[in-house]
Design a protein around this motif. Structure first.
Motif, PDB file in Angstrom:
ATOM      1  N   SER A  33       0.819  -1.217   0.000  1.00 34.87           N
ATOM      2  CA  SER A  33       0.000   0.000   0.000  1.00 34.87           C
ATOM      3  C   SER A  33       0.854   1.269   0.000  1.00 34.87           C
ATOM      4  O   SER A  33       0.346   2.350  -0.276  1.00 34.87           O
ATOM      5  CB  SER A  33      -0.955   0.002   1.191  1.00 34.87           C
ATOM      6  N   ARG A  34       2.121   1.146   0.284  1.00 32.37           N
ATOM      7  CA  ARG A  34       3.025   2.301   0.266  1.00 32.37           C
ATOM      8  C   ARG A  34       3.493   2.640  -1.154  1.00 32.37           C
ATOM      9  O   ARG A  34       4.043   3.704  -1.394  1.00 32.37           O
ATOM     10  CB  ARG A  34       4.244   2.028   1.149  1.00 32.37           C
ATOM     11  N   ILE A  35       3.267   1.729  -2.093  1.00 33.57           N
ATOM     12  CA  ILE A  35       3.729   1.898  -3.477  1.00 33.57           C
ATOM     13  C   ILE A  35       2.621   2.523  -4.306  1.00 33.57           C
ATOM     14  O   ILE A  35       1.486   2.047  -4.298  1.00 33.57           O
ATOM     15  CB  ILE A  35       4.151   0.542  -4.073  1.00 33.57           C
ATOM     16  N   ASP A  68      14.753  13.173  -5.251  1.00 32.70           N
ATOM     17  CA  ASP A  68      14.589  11.722  -5.359  1.00 32.70           C
ATOM     18  C   ASP A  68      15.058  11.215  -6.722  1.00 32.70           C
ATOM     19  O   ASP A  68      15.738  10.186  -6.815  1.00 32.70           O
ATOM     20  CB  ASP A  68      13.120  11.334  -5.159  1.00 32.70           C
ATOM     21  N   VAL A  69      14.706  11.937  -7.779  1.00 37.47           N
ATOM     22  CA  VAL A  69      15.094  11.534  -9.136  1.00 37.47           C
ATOM     23  C   VAL A  69      16.617  11.549  -9.296  1.00 37.47           C
ATOM     24  O   VAL A  69      17.185  10.695  -9.978  1.00 37.47           O
ATOM     25  CB  VAL A  69      14.402  12.433 -10.183  1.00 37.47           C
ATOM     26  N   MET A  70      17.273  12.483  -8.643  1.00 41.15           N
ATOM     27  CA  MET A  70      18.736  12.538  -8.725  1.00 41.15           C
ATOM     28  C   MET A  70      19.375  11.291  -8.127  1.00 41.15           C
ATOM     29  O   MET A  70      20.425  10.840  -8.596  1.00 41.15           O
ATOM     30  CB  MET A  70      19.275  13.791  -8.023  1.00 41.15           C
ATOM     31  N   ASP A 127       5.786   5.956  -0.444  1.00 38.25           N
ATOM     32  CA  ASP A 127       5.423   7.071   0.437  1.00 38.25           C
ATOM     33  C   ASP A 127       5.578   8.414  -0.282  1.00 38.25           C
ATOM     34  O   ASP A 127       6.084   9.386   0.276  1.00 38.25           O
ATOM     35  CB  ASP A 127       6.259   7.056   1.718  1.00 38.25           C
ATOM     36  N   ASP A 128       5.162   8.442  -1.548  1.00 41.15           N
ATOM     37  CA  ASP A 128       5.199   9.612  -2.428  1.00 41.15           C
ATOM     38  C   ASP A 128       6.605  10.114  -2.768  1.00 41.15           C
ATOM     39  O   ASP A 128       6.773  11.222  -3.251  1.00 41.15           O
ATOM     40  CB  ASP A 128       4.345  10.757  -1.887  1.00 41.15           C
TER      41      ASP A 128
END
Length: 177
Positions: free
Chosen positions: A4-6, A18-20, A63-64
């Motif tokens: 559920s966290r995904i 995050d993308v970096m 978690d976003d």
């Protein structure tokens, strides 16, 4: 990991940090058209010009927080009645081997891809033969191995063989279990 966290969602500029993390990792982008991000400017350019601007590219989140991406795009065909698409994905190395990519791909298929492209007949995935983990992900969500295609793709200047996988969209119920 609690599934559920995904989540799967469109990218946003606030994903940059995050993308970096995953976008600058050569292991993560090695089988994609991306080159590792050298700077935050590279990451922002990707987000603005390729991720946010392209509705066919979504962020895989825990978690976003963006931990990877799933991309789908039409396969070019001279037959106007062919609506096949390709799917590709990548995820940060710290999440490899935990079943997260399988959960994310299953989620993407059920909440996004199959709903947004109802005319699609087949969804294809191509995996280099040595990427056995990616092949297992496709198989776990219902893709069927079609075979090896020699010299199929040129990626970053290297000609690659790929193993072709296919998901026939008329058998969508496979994913609903």
């Amino acid at each position: 990991m609690d599934p559920s966290r995904i989540t799967i969602r469109p990218f946003k500029l606030s994903d940059i940090d995050d993308v970096m993390i995953w976008g600058s990792d050569e292991k993560v982008v090695q089988y994609t058209k991306l080159h590792p991000f050298i700077s935050k400017e590279d990451g922002l350019k990707f987000l603005k010009e390729e991720a946010i601007a392209n509705p066919c590219r979504r962020s895989i989140c825990i978690d976003d927080h963006s931990i990877g991406m799933i991309t789908t795009y039409p396969i070019e065909s001279s037959d106007e009645h062919v609506h096949d698409r390709f799917i590709g994905y990548t995820i940060a190395t710290q999440y490899w081997g935990q079943g997260i990519m399988t959960t994310a791909l299953n989620l993407a298929l059920n909440t996004w891809v199959l709903k947004e492209y109802p005319e699609m007949e087949k969804l294809h995935g191509f995996v280099v033969p040595e990427n056995k983990a990616s092949a297992r992900v496709l198989e776990k969500v219902g893709f069927v191995k079609e075979g090896l295609i020699k010299n199929h793709s040129v990626l970053k200047g290297v000609t690659l063989d790929v193993v072709s996988y296919c998901f026939t969209c008329t058998t969508k119920s496979v994913l609903e279990s």
